[in-house]
Each structure stands twice: as C-alpha cells, then as structure tokens.
Design a protein around this motif. Structure first.
Motif, PDB file in Angstrom:
ATOM      1  N   GLN A 112     -17.766 -16.072  -6.131  1.00  0.00           N
ATOM      2  CA  GLN A 112     -17.126 -15.198  -5.814  1.00  0.00           C
ATOM      3  C   GLN A 112     -15.651 -15.700  -6.230  1.00  0.00           C
ATOM      4  O   GLN A 112     -15.218 -16.707  -6.018  1.00  0.00           O
ATOM      5  N   VAL A 113     -14.867 -14.560  -6.622  1.00  0.00           N
ATOM      6  CA  VAL A 113     -13.647 -14.643  -6.798  1.00  0.00           C
ATOM      7  C   VAL A 113     -12.854 -13.791  -6.105  1.00  0.00           C
ATOM      8  O   VAL A 113     -13.059 -12.489  -5.957  1.00  0.00           O
ATOM      9  N   GLN A 114     -11.564 -14.145  -5.402  1.00  0.00           N
ATOM     10  CA  GLN A 114     -10.492 -13.096  -4.905  1.00  0.00           C
ATOM     11  C   GLN A 114      -9.432 -13.153  -5.522  1.00  0.00           C
ATOM     12  O   GLN A 114      -8.901 -14.314  -6.065  1.00  0.00           O
ATOM     13  N   LEU A 115      -8.875 -11.834  -5.586  1.00  0.00           N
ATOM     14  CA  LEU A 115      -7.589 -11.792  -6.565  1.00  0.00           C
ATOM     15  C   LEU A 115      -6.718 -11.401  -5.701  1.00  0.00           C
ATOM     16  O   LEU A 115      -6.806 -10.233  -4.937  1.00  0.00           O
ATOM     17  N   VAL A 116      -5.338 -11.634  -5.935  1.00  0.00           N
ATOM     18  CA  VAL A 116      -4.166 -11.206  -4.975  1.00  0.00           C
ATOM     19  C   VAL A 116      -3.293 -10.936  -5.874  1.00  0.00           C
ATOM     20  O   VAL A 116      -2.456 -11.871  -6.456  1.00  0.00           O
ATOM     21  N   GLU A 117      -2.539  -9.583  -5.913  1.00  0.00           N
ATOM     22  CA  GLU A 117      -1.445  -9.312  -6.772  1.00  0.00           C
ATOM     23  C   GLU A 117      -0.119  -9.358  -5.930  1.00  0.00           C
ATOM     24  O   GLU A 117      -0.138  -9.104  -4.861  1.00  0.00           O
ATOM     25  N   SER A 118       0.761  -9.345  -6.818  1.00  0.00           N
ATOM     26  CA  SER A 118       2.095  -9.248  -6.268  1.00  0.00           C
ATOM     27  C   SER A 118       3.164  -8.891  -7.285  1.00  0.00           C
ATOM     28  O   SER A 118       2.782  -8.969  -8.411  1.00  0.00           O
ATOM     29  N   GLY A 119       4.273  -8.584  -7.026  1.00  0.00           N
ATOM     30  CA  GLY A 119       5.380  -8.363  -8.010  1.00  0.00           C
ATOM     31  C   GLY A 119       5.575  -6.583  -7.981  1.00  0.00           C
ATOM     32  O   GLY A 119       6.691  -6.385  -8.761  1.00  0.00           O
ATOM     33  N   GLY A 120       4.911  -5.953  -7.455  1.00  0.00           N
ATOM     34  CA  GLY A 120       5.195  -4.457  -7.540  1.00  0.00           C
ATOM     35  C   GLY A 120       6.532  -4.104  -6.842  1.00  0.00           C
ATOM     36  O   GLY A 120       6.769  -4.777  -5.838  1.00  0.00           O
ATOM     37  N   ASP A 121       7.197  -3.096  -7.291  1.00  0.00           N
ATOM     38  CA  ASP A 121       8.483  -2.781  -6.669  1.00  0.00           C
ATOM     39  C   ASP A 121       8.916  -1.455  -6.926  1.00  0.00           C
ATOM     40  O   ASP A 121       8.270  -0.827  -7.716  1.00  0.00           O
ATOM     41  N   LEU A 122       9.962  -0.974  -6.640  1.00  0.00           N
ATOM     42  CA  LEU A 122      10.644   0.240  -7.100  1.00  0.00           C
ATOM     43  C   LEU A 122      11.731  -0.134  -8.124  1.00  0.00           C
ATOM     44  O   LEU A 122      12.662  -1.024  -7.827  1.00  0.00           O
ATOM     45  N   VAL A 123      11.529   0.427  -9.417  1.00  0.00           N
ATOM     46  CA  VAL A 123      12.525   0.321 -10.435  1.00  0.00           C
ATOM     47  C   VAL A 123      12.890   1.498 -11.026  1.00  0.00           C
ATOM     48  O   VAL A 123      12.403   2.633 -11.100  1.00  0.00           O
ATOM     49  N   GLN A 124      14.090   1.320 -11.743  1.00  0.00           N
ATOM     50  CA  GLN A 124      14.653   2.377 -12.501  1.00  0.00           C
ATOM     51  C   GLN A 124      14.103   2.578 -13.852  1.00  0.00           C
ATOM     52  O   GLN A 124      13.578   1.668 -14.295  1.00  0.00           O
ATOM     53  N   ALA A 125      13.985   3.847 -14.406  1.00  0.00           N
ATOM     54  CA  ALA A 125      13.547   3.930 -15.565  1.00  0.00           C
ATOM     55  C   ALA A 125      14.214   3.184 -16.847  1.00  0.00           C
ATOM     56  O   ALA A 125      15.229   3.017 -16.366  1.00  0.00           O
ATOM     57  N   GLY A 126      13.556   2.318 -17.541  1.00  0.00           N
ATOM     58  CA  GLY A 126      13.947   1.623 -18.449  1.00  0.00           C
ATOM     59  C   GLY A 126      14.182   0.162 -18.095  1.00  0.00           C
ATOM     60  O   GLY A 126      14.382  -0.808 -18.830  1.00  0.00           O
ATOM     61  N   GLY A 127      13.569  -0.269 -16.649  1.00  0.00           N
ATOM     62  CA  GLY A 127      13.862  -1.445 -16.178  1.00  0.00           C
ATOM     63  C   GLY A 127      12.655  -2.174 -16.601  1.00  0.00           C
ATOM     64  O   GLY A 127      11.540  -1.572 -17.164  1.00  0.00           O
TER      65      GLY A 127
END
Length: 125
Positions: free
Chosen positions: A1-16
C-alpha cells in the motif's frame, strides 16, 4: 500500500511558477514509476509528466514540454513538479500517481495503482 500526499498548489498569475510536491509513504517508493496528472473542470483527467524508478528518464505531455520539470528524491520518498511559465489553461487539480508500467510517450490512467488526493492550481490571466 502506498499513500500519496500532494502539496504546493496555489493561485498564481500567468507567467509565474509553482513547485508541487508529493510525499509517499512506505518503503517501496523507488519501485514505482511516479506521475503527475491533472483534471480541469468539465474535462477528463490527463497525463502531465512521468519519471522512471531511478529518475533517469522522464516524459511529458506536449502541452507542458519545455515549461514543466518532474523530478524525484528516492531518499525522501518525494516527487516534484516544477511548473514555469504558467498559463491560464494550466488551471486544474493536479494529482500525483504511482504505477509500475513505463512508457516514453504517456501513462494511461488505467495503469495507475495509487492516486493522491489532489492539489488545486489556479492561474489567473
């Protein structure tokens, strides 16, 4: 069994830029091909990038080639997605995934053994 936890998503302006991380549990991380997929509202989940067990080979969807970079650190059980020159059309929920099958062109959703819960990336124009 493998559990995966993402992070780092956000609101950013185009080009960022943003860097997503995916932390995996378990001692078998290095035996899996690791992938990133994304799903925009009203659309099917699509392949973004993948990296082989050792990290020596990568593949990307045409829509992100030259802008996104996938990498992994097997000592930390973590896979990353560096996203540069972001566009509004990159807006989606980004999912980390693990599977045991490799292809140099794409990874099918049906190949995936484990999924993370997703992290939201929103790119404003």
């Amino acid at each position: 069994q493998v559990q995966l936890v993402e992070s780092g998503g956000d609101l950013v302006q185009a080009g960022g830029s943003l860097r997503l991380s995916c932390a995996a549990s378990g001692r078998t991380f290095s035996t899996y091909v690791m992938d990133w997929f994304r799903q925009a509202p009203g659309k099917e989940r699509e392949f973004v990038a993948a990296i082989t067990w050792s990290g020596g080979t990568t593949s990307y969807a045409d829509s992100v080639k030259g802008r996104f970079t996938i990498s992994r650190d097997n000592a930390k059980n973590t896979v990353y997605l560096q996203m540069n020159s972001l566009k509004p059309e990159d807006t989606a929920i980004y999912y980390c995934a693990a599977n045991r099958r490799w292809s140099p062109t794409t990874i099918a959703t049906g190949w995936v053994d484990y999924w993370g819960q997703g992290t939201q990336v929103t790119v404003s124009s």
